[in-house]
Design an enzyme around this catalytic site. Sequence first.
Site, PDB file in Angstrom:
ATOM      1  N   CYS A  87      27.321   1.228  26.163  1.00  0.00           N
ATOM      2  CA  CYS A  87      25.892   0.935  26.337  1.00  0.00           C
ATOM      3  C   CYS A  87      25.346   1.866  27.406  1.00  0.00           C
ATOM      4  CB  CYS A  87      25.666  -0.538  26.660  1.00  0.00           C
ATOM      5  SG  CYS A  87      26.232  -1.020  28.294  1.00  0.00           S
TER       6      CYS A  87
ATOM      7  N   CYS B 231      17.742  -5.065  28.911  1.00  0.00           N
ATOM      8  CA  CYS B 231      17.139  -3.804  28.475  1.00  0.00           C
ATOM      9  C   CYS B 231      17.043  -2.808  29.604  1.00  0.00           C
ATOM     10  CB  CYS B 231      15.771  -4.058  27.869  1.00  0.00           C
ATOM     11  SG  CYS B 231      14.701  -5.009  28.924  1.00  0.00           S
TER      12      CYS B 231
END
Length: 380
Positions: A335, A193
């Site tokens: 991402c 994350c």
Amino acid sequence: MLIDMSVTPLSADDRQRYARHLALAEIGEAGQQRLAASSALIIGAGGLGSPAALYLAAAGVGRIGLVDYDSVEASNLQRQVLFTHDDIGAGKAEVARARLLALNPRLAVDAHAVRLGPSNALDIFRRYDVVLDGTDRLAVRYLVNDACVLAGKPLVSCAIHRFEGQAMTYIPGRGPCYRCLHPLAGDALVPSCAEAGVLGVLPGVMGTLQATEAMKVLLGVGEPLLGRLLVYDALAMSFQQFSFQRRANCAVCGDNPTITRLEDDGEATMIEEWTPEELAQQLEGARAGSLLLVDVREPHEWAAGRVPGSVHIPLGTLAARATEIPPDRTPVFICAVGGRSMAACRYFAGGGRPAINLAGGVTGWSAVHGPLPRPEGCQS
Ligand SMILES: [Zn+2]
């Protein structure tokens, strides 16, 4: 390990420069000559490669190779101590070479400004006595491991993440390899994350440990991290060790290896990596219709902005939703900075489908193309 022992005697200058090594019984004159006759290859002139290269150069390792095709960016300077502000925009391998030669002009330094791949890795690795892996790309880490096993080269492998670093050493025939520790399947799809974050000093600690291990391997002294994973937690200021063993079924170092040539790694060859500039070009070119931009970040990241034209499939749901990517489209996974998207690429390639990774993720994209627009309907 075979090291060229046709050593030359130390000069008066050498005796002065390496006096603190000569005072150590474990190194002494013979050890210093041995270092001078040896060579080390550093994969990635980044956060880990910087301190590792500087210390190996200072220590008098006779020939140092640096593999890096990137250029210096401002965001590197927080931890990549090989480079200065004035180096921004210059090629890392060449800048690093000049920096190491300024520190120790008697060394040979090879700048390999190439993208390491199955076609060139073995060729480059065979020219060195030990390999230090400091890449931040998972696919390259496996490639480096496999190339070391196949070429019979010792490897000191290091990885960093946020406040934590890991290190292990592989010596052919004497212990497990990186793939024994992390067999590919399953490991690659771990979402991270905060992959963009790393404490600046962390690679300094780990890269210095890497240089220490490399010197021990070259000198043949001490106990290398064989079958031991060293984990450093900077917040807790703790070092822990975890034992692991060679796996008889390891794909590359096991009893019946399936990886016997790097070209055999179909996964790696099925993955392409594009820079933001390359992606923009491709989106205007003939291949545009066959591409599908797939953002694999978490919903809150997606809500904050996305590359125009992309669809959203969080990495954790990719396995269940892979069929949403039509067979006639090649996914370009996106991402935050390129780590999770590479995991998505490997997942796809593992299933026999080609995939493309956006290097640098949306961070790299917005650095080139400006701030990201938010998805429609998300005005908050
Ligand atoms: Zn193995």
